[in-house]
Design an enzyme around this catalytic site. Sequence first.
Site, PDB file in Angstrom:
ATOM      1  N   LYS A  21       4.981 -26.467 -36.324  1.00 15.87           N
ATOM      2  CA  LYS A  21       3.835 -25.733 -36.861  1.00 15.87           C
ATOM      3  C   LYS A  21       4.175 -24.266 -37.133  1.00 15.87           C
ATOM      4  O   LYS A  21       3.685 -23.681 -38.102  1.00 15.87           O
ATOM      5  CB  LYS A  21       2.635 -25.866 -35.922  1.00 15.87           C
ATOM      6  CG  LYS A  21       2.119 -27.309 -35.809  1.00 15.87           C
ATOM      7  CD  LYS A  21       1.808 -27.895 -37.170  1.00 15.87           C
ATOM      8  CE  LYS A  21       1.303 -29.309 -37.164  1.00 15.87           C
ATOM      9  NZ  LYS A  21       1.039 -29.803 -38.538  1.00 15.87           N
TER      10      LYS A  21
ATOM     11  N   TYR B 293       6.366 -29.927 -31.228  1.00 15.80           N
ATOM     12  CA  TYR B 293       5.174 -29.822 -32.074  1.00 15.80           C
ATOM     13  C   TYR B 293       4.895 -28.370 -32.509  1.00 15.80           C
ATOM     14  O   TYR B 293       4.756 -28.093 -33.706  1.00 15.80           O
ATOM     15  CB  TYR B 293       3.955 -30.395 -31.333  1.00 15.80           C
ATOM     16  CG  TYR B 293       2.695 -30.378 -32.171  1.00 15.80           C
ATOM     17  CD1 TYR B 293       2.541 -31.273 -33.226  1.00 15.80           C
ATOM     18  CD2 TYR B 293       1.665 -29.475 -31.919  1.00 15.80           C
ATOM     19  CE1 TYR B 293       1.394 -31.265 -34.011  1.00 15.80           C
ATOM     20  CE2 TYR B 293       0.521 -29.461 -32.699  1.00 15.80           C
ATOM     21  CZ  TYR B 293       0.391 -30.354 -33.740  1.00 15.80           C
ATOM     22  OH  TYR B 293      -0.742 -30.330 -34.516  1.00 15.80           O
TER      23      TYR B 293
END
Lengths: 199, 199, 199, 199
Positions: free
Chosen positions: A105, A101
């Site tokens: 990002k 994740y």
Amino acid sequence: MLLKLILPEEDQILSAFKWTEENLGHVHVLVNDAAFVSEELLTEGNTEIWKRSFDVNVVAPCFTTREAVKIIRKNDIKGHIIHINSVAGHKVSPVPKMNVYAATKHAITALSETLRQELNALGSKIRVTVCRPFVFCPGLVVSEMTVLSKDISEERKKLFEVRPILQAEDIADGVVYVLSTPEHVQVLELTIKPVGEPH
Amino acid sequence: MLLKLILPEEDQILSAFKWTEENLGHVHVLVNDAAFVSEELLTEGNTEIWKRSFDVNVVAPCFTTREAVKIIRKNDIKGHIIHINSVAGHKVSPVPKMNVYAATKHAITALSETLRQELNALGSKIRVTVCRPFVFCPGLVVSEMTVLSKDISEERKKLFEVRPILQAEDIADGVVYVLSTPEHVQVLELTIKPVGEPH
Amino acid sequence: MLLKLILPEEDQILSAFKWTEENLGHVHVLVNDAAFVSEELLTEGNTEIWKRSFDVNVVAPCFTTREAVKIIRKNDIKGHIIHINSVAGHKVSPVPKMNVYAATKHAITALSETLRQELNALGSKIRVTVCRPFVFCPGLVVSEMTVLSKDISEERKKLFEVRPILQAEDIADGVVYVLSTPEHVQVLELTIKPVGEPH
Amino acid sequence: MLLKLILPEEDQILSAFKWTEENLGHVHVLVNDAAFVSEELLTEGNTEIWKRSFDVNVVAPCFTTREAVKIIRKNDIKGHIIHINSVAGHKVSPVPKMNVYAATKHAITALSETLRQELNALGSKIRVTVCRPFVFCPGLVVSEMTVLSKDISEERKKLFEVRPILQAEDIADGVVYVLSTPEHVQVLELTIKPVGEPH
């Protein structure tokens, strides 16, 4: 007019852009706000899940941006591309089982700067903004998705109840501010955390 | 009520806080916006100038913040500390003869996070914001100081005329947005560049 | 013993790990050094090329790492995972037509920290290092790939001739240093640029 | 030959450089490794202590560097400037009562890049390195200073006993590697943590 799309596949996105162009007029503003995360260790993870994470969180914003920029440039519009990213775009928070994740990002952080440099080099006045709300897992901004989500573990749900949390309106307010600035002003980054967030 | 102070020395600042407290009431919001820069190479620089740069750009915001936090906490006010920093707080731009300027601004970036962590640990709800306008030298935000400044070289003045530039209002608009957010929302960073800025 | 793999697909990688285990013994050190880049604008790019960039540069190191960590942990080895990343993992250099390259490298920066935190939480002593040589396009470290590459434009080839450049040995020397440190020492980041590199 | 100076004042430093020049020959390598930290909250801190922190940790390395660069350039030496900084130069660790420490270390991060850019612009081949060992408070690298220090609180001393820790040799090994690289290789950053460090 605001058009909300939840479409994972490129051909669907392309059709949606075409439909919008024909029925609603040119795109002026694109807000990318997709996010997918699974709850797994990185050292035990599933390759297909990782690919899907990058497809949804990174590659999809790339092609929506490409399509929007084409329309905006062709029609000489003073457009704006906004990526709703995450504080995980800057810093890897000590929340377990987020696997790729933060990587997706961080990728968006780089893509925003790549896009800004490229638009500058092309002499375009399109503005680029990265909004970084603190959402240490999807759902920590209270949203329909959060309430409906069936994939979140009990352990993670408990985090909801004890941690300070942003509302979807808080991020929307930020976007409204960003869009309200004069043409020569480019809000590059807007990082928002709830007061009291420990990390 | 807005009180603007341009006072370099600690005892003057302390007196000003005292006067404000007695005549205007408690401080709710502190906006630190001091900046000093000399136009010299780092490898030929003057030690006293460097000390002054850190005193004005970093140590002064530390003691104004300390005083404001004391008053805010004592009176149980929902206060807000805002540092007007610079994009030089994140990245060293290739502008020559800025010597310790980027170093002072990186220091403010760290101080904001140190303050946020400390206030969290104290259980305080005071909010902390770093606003990072792109001002690659003082004056690239058009301000009284810019117009009046006698110390800027001809070479640097020419940069004014060809580069895109922010107005003081653009930053003020950002501060207004930051202050207008609900109590639980903390805008940590707000980075603003003029459209077309090459770096 | 050093085993060099140039295999893009997961099943080939898994077979290679299996073969290594059966024929050479356990893996102690994994050095991930894959990189793919195309020479295209981000605003005109090809979705399949972007997916391939993330598959090769990010997802492949994820599954080689997962497999190596499994073997290392199972056999209680004091192992080491080294990602050969790029300075583009920290900063987007003003080199045109790199599209998602910096994004893939920022992703590796995040993955290294995610991995470090996860191994810490598991109580593992496996060490993680990110080596960041300055290679603003693959090939700026002189390597076989560079010499053989047929996809690099004349424009980009010219950059080779005028810019300072690292040799493959310079990075290898860094890796040797990293591996030579005592067990309790973890070189997290090693960033190397040629002297005189302007960016 | 290695000359170790522990001198806080500029005139003493200048005398030491002069003495070295006359008695030992030209400076080739400068390693800046001063650090001062007090154990206080930022919101209750003492202005003189903050000034001293910036003087010792930031301004002193500026003037030692200026003096060394003068000698190195005048004598056309292939010199090297090494700043022993801290991981606090990148990230504010959640260790209480460090007040301006991380700010001084972020300043050194910026100064290293400012110096690198300035030397490039001057056409100099002097190399610049930032070494960032994890020392969350001075003393977490085991050193004479640590053992002798009388100012460290009992609370902080306890941290020594339970946390993984680097030895002074571990950092010295890194410096030896950095100095051993060929002339065209510039190790920009070398970040070292003990294995198992939680932050």
